[in-house]
Design an enzyme around this catalytic site. Structure first.
Site, mmCIF file in Angstrom:
data_model
loop_
_atom_site.group_PDB
_atom_site.id
_atom_site.type_symbol
_atom_site.label_atom_id
_atom_site.label_comp_id
_atom_site.label_asym_id
_atom_site.label_seq_id
_atom_site.Cartn_x
_atom_site.Cartn_y
_atom_site.Cartn_z
ATOM 1 N N ARG A 1 1.219 -1.148 -0.156
ATOM 2 C CA ARG A 1 0.254 -0.097 -0.081
ATOM 3 C C ARG A 1 0.702 0.855 0.430
ATOM 4 O O ARG A 1 0.273 2.475 -0.250
ATOM 5 C CB ARG A 1 -1.355 -0.024 1.170
ATOM 6 C CG ARG A 1 -1.756 -1.214 0.640
ATOM 7 C CD ARG A 1 -3.029 -1.090 2.194
ATOM 8 N NE ARG A 1 -3.800 -2.470 1.714
ATOM 9 C CZ ARG A 1 -3.951 -3.157 2.888
ATOM 10 N NH1 ARG A 1 -2.474 -3.344 3.550
ATOM 11 N NH2 ARG A 1 -4.655 -4.219 2.818
ATOM 12 N N GLU B 1 1.795 -8.636 13.939
ATOM 13 C CA GLU B 1 1.045 -8.948 14.676
ATOM 14 C C GLU B 1 0.937 -9.551 13.413
ATOM 15 O O GLU B 1 -0.477 -10.737 14.698
ATOM 16 C CB GLU B 1 -0.346 -7.542 14.594
ATOM 17 C CG GLU B 1 -1.003 -6.947 13.258
ATOM 18 C CD GLU B 1 0.104 -5.989 12.398
ATOM 19 O OE1 GLU B 1 -0.712 -4.985 11.273
ATOM 20 O OE2 GLU B 1 1.663 -5.635 13.077
#
Length: 220
Positions: free
Chosen positions: A72, A109
């Site tokens: 992104r 994560e």
């Protein structure tokens, strides 16, 4: 952009709160609140506003190059670099570009990742580099990008993201959450600032899911 450059933008300020309304969260692969930039990308005026905000901030700070993280960061980085008339470089997953240097493996994560890569001639010694991504959580990916810039002799002026999840900055030790502060301290990169325009505090717009909504994304 001249008028924009005169204004200082703060995290979760008036503009950020308005932009946050274009970014509804939804469940995705076990994550109850998944934030995605697709909401504002579908609104050219909002996307342009974000580019203007970031360009104004880094015109004032002063940079030599923009580096965007796979994937992104490739959407956000180029228009910001163009607005500042600075070169843009990609930081990609291993095996996607020739003649690269690779960061150490890192943890996100979602689990462990192999190193990020950048082409060896992308950054010159002493270059002031802005690192761009859409969201920072635990800081694992950003840590790899900082190490890459430093491996080539550059200086990371700041890591900038549209969304910063503050819950991971320095959570209580008994929370079970990974700490970005501890990670950056362990890697001796705590002096590198991270700036996010929007935090989870104002990302309160829950998506209205259609009956045929399908969670068909790939596992992280």
């Amino acid at each position: 952009m001249s008028e924009t450059a005169l204004k200082t933008y703060e995290q979760d300020g008036e503009e950020a709160r308005a932009i946050a309304q274009t970014m509804p969260y939804y469940p995705f692969k076990g994550i109850p609140r998944f934030y995605d930039i697709g909401g504002f990308l579908a609104k050219p005026d909002v996307f342009q506003q974000i580019v203007d905000i970031f360009a104004a901030r880094y015109k004032e700070i002063g940079i030599d190059a923009v580096a965007g993280l796979d994937a992104r960061g490739f959407v956000l980085g180029p228009p910001i670099a163009l607005a500042l008339k600075k070169p843009f470089f990609m930081m990609r997953k291993k095996g996607k570009m020739p003649n690269t240097v690779e960061s150490p493996p890192y943890q996100t994560e979602y689990g462990p990742r192999s190193g990020m890569c950048i082409q060896k001639d992308a950054i010159k010694k002493g270059d002031r580099v802005l690192v761009i991504d859409d969201l920072v959580a635990t800081g694992g990916t950003l840590s790899a990008s900082i190490q890459l810039v430093q491996m080539l002799g550059g200086i990371v002026v700041e890591c900038a993201c549209v969304v910063e999840l503050k819950m991971f900055i320095d959570p209580p030790s008994d929370s079970g959450l990974p700490s970005r502060t501890k990670l950056f301290t362990d890697l001796d990169i705590l002096d590198v600032p991270v700036w996010g325009l929007i935090s989870e505090d104002v990302l309160t717009n829950e998506a209205v899911l259609q009956e045929d909504y399908k969670d068909d994304g790939e596992e992280h």
